[in-house]
Motif scaffolding. Structure first.
Motif, mmCIF file in Angstrom:
data_model
loop_
_atom_site.group_PDB
_atom_site.id
_atom_site.type_symbol
_atom_site.label_atom_id
_atom_site.label_comp_id
_atom_site.label_asym_id
_atom_site.label_seq_id
_atom_site.Cartn_x
_atom_site.Cartn_y
_atom_site.Cartn_z
ATOM 1 N N ALA A 66 15.670 58.213 74.441
ATOM 2 C CA ALA A 66 14.967 59.352 73.843
ATOM 3 C C ALA A 66 14.910 60.570 74.750
ATOM 4 C CB ALA A 66 13.550 58.940 73.442
ATOM 5 N N ASP A 67 14.778 60.359 76.060
ATOM 6 C CA ASP A 67 14.588 61.499 76.960
ATOM 7 C C ASP A 67 15.885 62.017 77.551
ATOM 8 O OD1 ASP A 67 11.835 61.550 76.578
ATOM 9 O OD2 ASP A 67 11.568 59.900 77.992
ATOM 10 N N GLN A 68 17.002 61.419 77.172
ATOM 11 C CA GLN A 68 18.269 61.886 77.725
ATOM 12 C C GLN A 68 18.804 63.042 76.897
ATOM 13 O OE1 GLN A 68 21.101 58.935 78.782
ATOM 14 N NE2 GLN A 68 19.557 57.538 79.603
ATOM 15 N N ARG A 69 19.828 63.683 77.485
ATOM 16 C CA ARG A 69 20.511 64.758 76.775
ATOM 17 C C ARG A 69 21.702 64.161 76.025
ATOM 18 N NH1 ARG A 69 18.455 70.228 77.399
ATOM 19 N NH2 ARG A 69 16.558 69.629 78.429
ATOM 20 N N PRO A 70 22.085 64.778 74.920
ATOM 21 C CA PRO A 70 23.230 64.239 74.181
ATOM 22 C C PRO A 70 24.472 64.047 75.053
ATOM 23 C CG PRO A 70 22.134 65.884 72.868
ATOM 24 C CD PRO A 70 21.433 65.873 74.205
ATOM 25 N N ALA A 71 24.681 64.953 76.005
ATOM 26 C CA ALA A 71 25.892 64.879 76.820
ATOM 27 C C ALA A 71 25.943 63.604 77.656
ATOM 28 C CB ALA A 71 25.991 66.099 77.727
ATOM 29 N N GLN A 72 24.775 62.965 77.848
ATOM 30 C CA GLN A 72 24.751 61.745 78.664
ATOM 31 C C GLN A 72 25.111 60.503 77.843
ATOM 32 O OE1 GLN A 72 20.653 63.078 80.001
ATOM 33 N NE2 GLN A 72 21.277 61.934 81.805
ATOM 34 N N LEU A 73 25.302 60.678 76.546
ATOM 35 C CA LEU A 73 25.573 59.532 75.684
ATOM 36 C C LEU A 73 27.052 59.458 75.334
ATOM 37 C CD1 LEU A 73 22.626 59.877 73.119
ATOM 38 C CD2 LEU A 73 22.628 58.776 75.354
ATOM 39 N N SER A 74 27.486 58.243 74.976
ATOM 40 C CA SER A 74 28.856 58.081 74.486
ATOM 41 C C SER A 74 28.948 58.645 73.072
ATOM 42 C CB SER A 74 29.222 56.601 74.467
ATOM 43 O OG SER A 74 28.561 55.949 73.407
ATOM 44 N N GLY A 75 30.188 58.811 72.608
ATOM 45 C CA GLY A 75 30.381 59.356 71.261
ATOM 46 C C GLY A 75 29.669 58.534 70.202
ATOM 47 N N GLY A 76 29.799 57.222 70.298
ATOM 48 C CA GLY A 76 29.163 56.365 69.301
ATOM 49 C C GLY A 76 27.656 56.494 69.334
ATOM 50 N N GLN A 77 27.112 56.585 70.559
ATOM 51 C CA GLN A 77 25.653 56.753 70.671
ATOM 52 C C GLN A 77 25.233 58.099 70.096
ATOM 53 O OE1 GLN A 77 25.393 56.113 74.892
ATOM 54 N NE2 GLN A 77 24.646 54.012 74.643
ATOM 55 N N GLN A 78 26.040 59.139 70.373
ATOM 56 C CA GLN A 78 25.708 60.459 69.832
ATOM 57 C C GLN A 78 25.687 60.438 68.314
ATOM 58 O OE1 GLN A 78 27.365 64.072 71.528
ATOM 59 N NE2 GLN A 78 28.117 62.949 73.278
ATOM 60 N N GLN A 79 26.664 59.751 67.727
ATOM 61 C CA GLN A 79 26.703 59.708 66.275
ATOM 62 C C GLN A 79 25.506 58.938 65.725
ATOM 63 O OE1 GLN A 79 27.418 61.475 63.985
ATOM 64 N NE2 GLN A 79 29.548 61.128 63.441
ATOM 65 N N ARG A 80 25.067 57.912 66.447
ATOM 66 C CA ARG A 80 23.887 57.165 65.984
ATOM 67 C C ARG A 80 22.644 58.041 66.086
ATOM 68 N NH1 ARG A 80 25.235 52.395 69.845
ATOM 69 N NH2 ARG A 80 23.149 51.594 69.469
ATOM 70 N N VAL A 81 22.565 58.855 67.156
ATOM 71 C CA VAL A 81 21.447 59.802 67.241
ATOM 72 C C VAL A 81 21.517 60.797 66.074
ATOM 73 C CG1 VAL A 81 20.408 61.670 68.587
ATOM 74 C CG2 VAL A 81 21.196 59.597 69.730
ATOM 75 N N ALA A 82 22.736 61.236 65.751
ATOM 76 C CA ALA A 82 22.885 62.184 64.645
ATOM 77 C C ALA A 82 22.380 61.569 63.342
ATOM 78 C CB ALA A 82 24.348 62.607 64.508
ATOM 79 N N ILE A 83 22.618 60.269 63.164
ATOM 80 C CA ILE A 83 22.103 59.585 61.971
ATOM 81 C C ILE A 83 20.573 59.548 62.016
ATOM 82 C CG2 ILE A 83 22.012 57.376 60.748
ATOM 83 C CD1 ILE A 83 24.920 56.902 61.661
ATOM 84 N N ALA A 84 20.030 59.223 63.201
ATOM 85 C CA ALA A 84 18.569 59.188 63.338
ATOM 86 C C ALA A 84 17.977 60.571 63.081
ATOM 87 C CB ALA A 84 18.185 58.697 64.736
ATOM 88 N N ARG A 85 18.655 61.608 63.562
ATOM 89 C CA ARG A 85 18.165 62.973 63.353
ATOM 90 C C ARG A 85 18.116 63.297 61.868
ATOM 91 N NH1 ARG A 85 21.700 67.968 65.558
ATOM 92 N NH2 ARG A 85 23.116 67.140 63.996
ATOM 93 N N ALA A 86 19.196 62.946 61.153
ATOM 94 C CA ALA A 86 19.230 63.227 59.719
ATOM 95 C C ALA A 86 18.147 62.432 58.988
ATOM 96 C CB ALA A 86 20.614 62.895 59.156
ATOM 97 N N LEU A 87 17.915 61.179 59.426
ATOM 98 C CA LEU A 87 16.917 60.339 58.748
ATOM 99 C C LEU A 87 15.496 60.830 59.003
ATOM 100 C CD1 LEU A 87 18.327 56.767 59.456
ATOM 101 C CD2 LEU A 87 18.262 57.956 57.261
ATOM 102 N N SER A 88 15.309 61.565 60.098
ATOM 103 C CA SER A 88 13.952 61.934 60.502
ATOM 104 C C SER A 88 13.279 62.905 59.546
ATOM 105 C CB SER A 88 13.961 62.529 61.915
ATOM 106 O OG SER A 88 14.252 61.506 62.836
ATOM 107 N N VAL A 89 14.065 63.594 58.708
ATOM 108 C CA VAL A 89 13.422 64.461 57.716
ATOM 109 C C VAL A 89 13.331 63.751 56.367
ATOM 110 C CG1 VAL A 89 13.906 66.657 58.831
ATOM 111 C CG2 VAL A 89 15.613 65.653 57.342
ATOM 112 N N ASP A 90 13.473 62.426 56.360
ATOM 113 C CA ASP A 90 13.306 61.600 55.160
ATOM 114 C C ASP A 90 14.152 62.053 53.979
ATOM 115 O OD1 ASP A 90 11.442 60.189 56.592
ATOM 116 O OD2 ASP A 90 9.767 61.409 55.879
ATOM 117 N N PRO A 91 15.463 62.078 54.145
ATOM 118 C CA PRO A 91 16.295 62.515 53.021
ATOM 119 C C PRO A 91 16.356 61.437 51.921
ATOM 120 C CG PRO A 91 17.683 61.748 54.810
ATOM 121 C CD PRO A 91 16.266 61.686 55.314
#
Lengths: 322, 264
Positions: free
Chosen positions: A191-216
């Motif tokens: 949670a406290d890291q920057r996106p650049a510190q994550l692998s591509g797959g991890q970044q994409q999973r964060v992107a999914i979490a980000r999209a889910l966070s507004v309850d679409p």
């Protein structure tokens, strides 16, 4: 190719209740037979969704597209698309690059403005000039091929920013929702890291979490695994399987045929800006009816065999379901 | 006797060092240090520059620089947005402006404002307004290009992702695009302040009262008094460095370190 045994998602076979798509349609020009420009129909039960009414979630239309046209200058990218997605359905859009799949997806939340046709998404008439675009987009999550995480924000802030600034949630609640979604994609410890510190797959999973966070109510995935290292593709796909199993309505542009076959309720094959063929995932991928679909699938599924095995020359003849 | 390439390189470097040492020794031995100090860095003359060089000249240089930067930044923001506008005539106007003021010498602009306009129209701006316009209109052209480049360097996917989360255009620009553009733009913007500081010396061309002297004019007046030598100009030069060297370090700091644009 993975097998369906690897999937935790209930994968309905043809004819089972989850198979809520309209009757399989195949046509030469990609539009439904006799389907000229239809008047905009208010969202609600659609004629073809009688199967969906048995699915228990109700026959709610999540996406309804009619006669959609989009061109860039002389280049016609979408040439009359009709598409229906029922709430809770997982639909995969497949097809060669340049077939208009991504453009179709980007028209649904107005990242691209179509020239003609009507779109309704989650009760919003997207093509209405008076549409509250931001209100519509809040209900429609989007996951991009290139992740598009905000590099100047932490992973957690990526997931809280829209909640706080758009939904006006208190910071504590936004944080709680964000952490829950990060846990869902297995990255709460980042949670406290920057996106650049994550692998591509991890970044994409964060992107999914980000999209889910507004309850679409609906999630759009634009080639979510195409920019990933092969070994991280599986993690992202398994998150998406989990989402599908939880009943999220999903439209996925993908080249992952095994994912489409195992997870999608329905597969839509596009080529040259039209829907060539659509139907239950196993049928379209297992026994495609249209020559263009066969050619595409044999190229994708057997990339090493070179040219696609040429079936009898039926590509220009009207093809009817066998 | 043959040498390896590495040995030859070492020998060559040794010779260069030796030459430098010889030149240095010659300078120390041969130069007439008393006369040099007397004419270039005369402590008595240097002391005579104070306090005026600080309370008048340095202060005015800073004022002129700030005036020029304020106008340059405001105009630069407008020009950058015009250059990125979807309205074609805005883009043409901005392009024309930027190409014009980047292409003509700042000296010409100063002469036009200080002498050309008064002669042609019989009308003269207030001194500070003249300085502000002369420095600002040129700086705006450079600043606009930096800002445009910075905004365009933020990938369009960032804006799209922000909009897809339901953010309005303004919200997406303010929370997502501009903080990232700022990181990119800070080093060139800092350099622009350095250039402005130095360009403010052109103000010396305009006629002005003693209390409006900036560093260059102050030094210029200093060397005309009998026996002052180069010292007043040297002191003025050091004053410029006091401004520009820290700015240069700041610029490099922005370049190296990722500036965290943290939200509160």
């Amino acid at each position: 190719m993975s097998t369906s045994a690897a999937s935790p998602a209930p994968v309905p076979g043809p004819g089972e209740p989850r198979d809520s798509g309209p009757a399989r349609s195949v046509s030469e020009n990609g539009t439904t037979p006799g389907g000229g420009p239809e008047p905009t129909v208010p969202p609600g039960p659609v004629a073809t969704s009688e199967a969906a009414s048995t699915s228990g979630t109700g026959p709610e239309t999540a996406v309804r597209v009619r006669g959609l046209h989009k061109s860039y200058g002389e280049l016609e990218v979408l040439r009359g698309i009709d598409l229906d997605v029922v709430a809770g359905e997982v639909v995969c859009l497949i097809g060669p690059s340049g077939s208009g799949k991504s453009t179709l997806l980007r028209c649904l939340n107005l990242l691209e403005t179509p020239q003609a046709g009507s779109i309704s998404v989650d009760g919003f008439t997207v093509t209405d000039p008076d549409l509250d675009v931001d209100a519509m987009r809040r209900r429609v999550g989007m996951v991009f091929q290139q992740f598009n995480l905000f590099p100047h924000l932490s992973v957690l802030e990526n997931c809280t920013m829209a909640q706080v600034k758009v939904l006006k949630r208190p910071a504590a609640e936004a944080r709680r929702v964000a952490l829950a979604n990060l846990r869902r994609v297995g990255l709460s410890e980042k949670a406290d890291q920057r996106p650049a510190q994550l692998s591509g797959g991890q970044q994409q999973r964060v992107a999914i979490a980000r999209a889910l966070s507004v309850d679409p109510d609906l999630m759009l995935f634009d080639e979510p695994t195409s920019a990933l290292d092969p070994e991280t593709v599986g993690d992202v796909l398994s998150i998406m399987r989990g989402l599908a199993a939880d009943g999220m309505t999903m439209l996925v542009v993908t080249h992952e045929m095994s994912f489409a076959r195992d997870v999608a309720d329905r597969v839509v094959f596009m080529d040259g800006g039209v829907v060539v063929e659509q139907g239950p995932a196993r049928e379209v991928i297992g026994s495609p009816q249209h020559q263009r679909t066969r050619t595409f699938l044999s190229r994708v599924l057997n990339p090493t065999t070179g040219a696609a095995p040429e079936a009898p020359d039926t590509s220009e003849a009207p093809t009817t379901p066998a | 006797m043959s040498m390896t390439t590495r040995q030859r390189a070492r020998l060559s470097r040794g010779i260069q060092y030796a030459v430098l040492v010889v030149v240095l020794i010659a300078l120390v031995v041969l130069a007439d240090w008393d006369v040099l100090l007397q004419r270039v860095l005369n402590p008595a003359v240097a002391m005579d520059q104070f306090p005026g060089i600080i309370t008048v000249a340095l202060k005015n240089t800073l004022i002129y620089t700030v005036l020029g930067f304020v106008l340059g930044l405001s105009l630069g923001v407008v020009l950058a947005l015009m250059k990125l506008s979807s309205v074609a005539p805005y883009r043409w106007i901005a392009t024309l402006y930027i190409e014009f003021f980047r292409g003509v010498p700042a000296l010409l602009v100063f002469l036009a404002l200080g002498y050309g306009i008064p002669l042609a129209f019989g009308f003269r701006f207030n001194h500070y307004v003249t300085v502000m316009i002369a420095l600002g209109v040129v700086a705006a052209a450079y600043i606009a290009e930096s800002l445009r480049a910075g905004l365009q360097a933020v990938p369009p996917g960032q804006y799209e992702a922000a909009r897809s989360l339901g953010m309005s255009h303004t919200r997406a620009m303010v929370t997502i695009v501009i903080p990232q553009a700022l990181r990119i733009v800070l080093p060139p913007l800092t350099n622009e302040v350095i250039l402005l500081t130095k360009d403010s010396s052109l103000v010396y061309l305009l006629g002005m009262g003693v209390e409006q002297y900036e560093l260059t004019k102050f030094g210029r007046e200093g060397i005309s008094s009998a026996g002052a030598g180069l010292t007043p100009l040297m002191v003025a030069g050091v004053c410029y460095l006091i401004i520009t060297v820290p700015l240069g370090l700041l610029s490099r700091h922005f370049e190296n370190k990722t500036v965290r644009v943290k939200k509160s």
